[in-house]
Design an enzyme around this catalytic site. Structure first.
Site, short mmCIF file in Angstrom:
data_model
loop_
_atom_site.label_atom_id
_atom_site.label_comp_id
_atom_site.label_asym_id
_atom_site.label_seq_id
_atom_site.Cartn_x
_atom_site.Cartn_y
_atom_site.Cartn_z
CD GLU A 105 8.82 0.54 5.12
OE1 GLU A 105 8.96 1.66 4.48
OE2 GLU A 105 7.77 0.35 5.76
CD GLU A 159 4.22 0.69 7.04
OE1 GLU A 159 4.92 0.75 7.72
OE2 GLU A 159 3.91 1.39 6.10
CG ASP A 210 -0.36 -0.05 2.41
OD1 ASP A 210 0.74 -0.75 2.70
OD2 ASP A 210 -0.63 0.68 3.33
#
Lengths: 365, 365
Positions: free
Chosen positions: B167, B138, B80
């Protein structure tokens, strides 16, 4: 409102001013809704004070003697109240000397209005010419204030040698009034994520110095004509913050300064810019104070009639409007001003009687 | 959404991971609306990575090898994005080594997802068993986080000897993560009219001491396994004030403390209660950090494959969820994390390629 007008037709101006206060309180008059009370006051004055010239202006009622006296005293009181806060109808506690009237408008300021109406009806040959100003919309924004409208439309009705504003003053003479100025003191910084805070500059942390100066500020106490004005410098609001994980880049402290009437608003502003030097200072609101003006003979005479020592008025009242017209102006009315705008507002009957007596003594030949 | 699915059917996992990033960005997937992208990822894995066991769980897609290796590495990435902010469709600047992809999701974190998908499809005989976790939600409240749901419903899919959360980390290994705790520090006072300020106690002035302690606070820098965690203590919000002529009786400073993973949230709370002793302190939010865990052999091996010196992760990421499961966990992904959640987010093609190469080297026999 028909029944309200019926009640007000019964206002008895010559009777006990305490009962007159109760009768005025029984006619609700929240700012903007003063018509019923203004009608009652107008009709009572026309019927029971035939020695007076009476004029209606909006929801203000003006009345005066035209006896050609050497001096004129203007008495002023607003007819409106703050919103009713579960404190009507009127409630009484105590009896005789200890009687207290409780309810919306008792202290602010139908006790003072009753004293004025009683004086208007009962002293037909005063030593000074008298002007009575009952006005509307004092409790709302200044632009709607009835006294301001009268100043624009009927300025001669406000002229005189002394103004007595019958706002509550614990039935002692409160002279002049303090000025008030509001400023926004801002700090600026640079946003950053709180996980990398050293990349930003925290504007809230920066406001610590503003708060330190406020906490350490030593307010002046200024003696003018024997009245001591105690100044104040207070943060009234603080706000800052962007998000819960962001170093904020702005913080604004709103500060209210109450200043003695030896300073003009411009001088007060300059003082604040000095106190907060190094910070961005923006004036949002200011109103000048009023010097006590007790050296004027009519004012001196009034203070003597009241006995005791005049004290400084600390809040801002419409006294300042009269002062701006160049007249000495004092507050003198029944009740404790710190109860104004509270649900518990009340006025002692003894204050009402004392104010009525002092004013009668002052204007009687 | 028919046309979106048509586009995603064309995802080519084995081709250039930079172009794969662009293809993923072309399928919008704001939190709660990940179905189209999850469908595309699922279909592509089933078609192009037949050596993997694939499971769909809500809008999460899980895939793993079952080769009986001695160790297992879990790679995780969320599908997302934060809301689109006038930054789609994808835009390109530069060419070749200087190519940069701009747009919603580029850095947070479809570049990382592309690296994972490429690895999933191209390394069929890895040295470690591999688990790929592509998950939803998230970027919203923790209760909706897809990784949390998988932990509850399919916990065995998260087990392993090392977790790599892809990330953005500027394509270097960021180890562990800092904890975060938020508290409200309150001051109390007593209301009064500002004209009689000495009858009150100003709670905003009282907050000056809180801001002083914040400004003078010396944040720790903590070295753990060679990673230096730089702590922070920042006011993120301040509020107080009743009315423009009232001495305020309450002021609340919201403080965010980022703390190194040598402290538990409880220890961080105790520290804040000490820092703000004498004030009312209320915890509103806290999340533990994660120790780097670089001493573990698989983690050490990964750090060696990446070359250079691992650095401390300062923000909070889902690395902490894996750390709470007792696994060493690192961040490793393309792009600058400080661009996440900004309209200007972008990812350099060179970072994507480097991450893909490092991971391939790490898992290749």
């Amino acid at each position: 409102m028909g029944n309200v007008i019926f009640v007000t037709m019964a206002l008895d101006l010559a009777a006990d001013p305490v009962e007159l206060t109760a009768a005025l309180v029984d006619v609700p008059s929240v700012s903007g809704n003063e018509t019923a009370l203004a009608d009652a006051v107008e009709h009572a004055l026309r019927a029971q004070a035939r020695h007076l010239e009476v004029v209606r202006n909006g929801n203000a009622v003006l009345a005066r003697t035209n006896l050609g006296r050497d001096s004129r005293v203007v008495l002023a009181g607003h007819l409106d109240t703050v919103p009713i806060n579960h404190n009507l109808p009127l409630r009484r506690t105590g009896e005789g000397e200890d009687l207290v009237l409780h309810g919306c408008g008792t202290v602010d300021m139908k006790g003072g209005d009753a004293v004025m109406l009683h004086l208007a009806a009962t002293v037909t040959e005063p030593r000074h010419d008298l002007t009575f100003v009952f006005y509307d919309c004092e409790e709302v924004e200044a632009t709607r204030n009835g006294l301001g409208r009268i100043e624009r439309e009927l300025p001669e009705w406000l002229r005189g040698d002394l103004a007595v504003v019958c706002e509550p003053s614990n039935a002692v003479v409160e002279a002049g009034c303090q000025g008030s100025i509001r400023v926004e003191v801002s700090t600026n910084g640079r946003r950053a994520h709180t996980a990398r805070a050293w990349m930003g500059v925290n504007a809230i942390h920066g406001a610590g110095e503003v708060l330190r100066r406020l906490a350490e500020y030593e307010a002046r106490q200024v003696d003018i004509d024997g009245c001591v004005y105690r100044e104040g410098l207070q943060a009234v609001r603080i706000g800052g913050g962007v998000a819960s994980n962001v170093v904020p880049d702005e913080c604004v402290v709103t500060v209210n300064h109450r200043f003695a009437p030896d300073r003009s608003p411009e001088q007060a502003e300059a003082h604040l810019r000095e106190v907060f030097s190094g910070f961005d200072v923006r004036v949002t609101d200011m109103a000048g104070g009023a010097l006590p003006g007790l050296a004027h003979p009519v004012a001196e005479e009034f203070a003597a009639a009241a006995g005791g020592k005049p004290v400084a008025k600390l809040g801002w009242t419409d006294v300042a409007r009269f002062a701006a017209l160049g007249m000495p102006a004092v507050n003198f009315g029944p009740g404790d001003p710190s109860l104004a705008h509270t649900r518990e507002e009340n006025v002692p009957a003894a204050h009402i009687r004392r104010c009525a007596e002092v004013l009668a003594r002052f204007v009687s030949a």
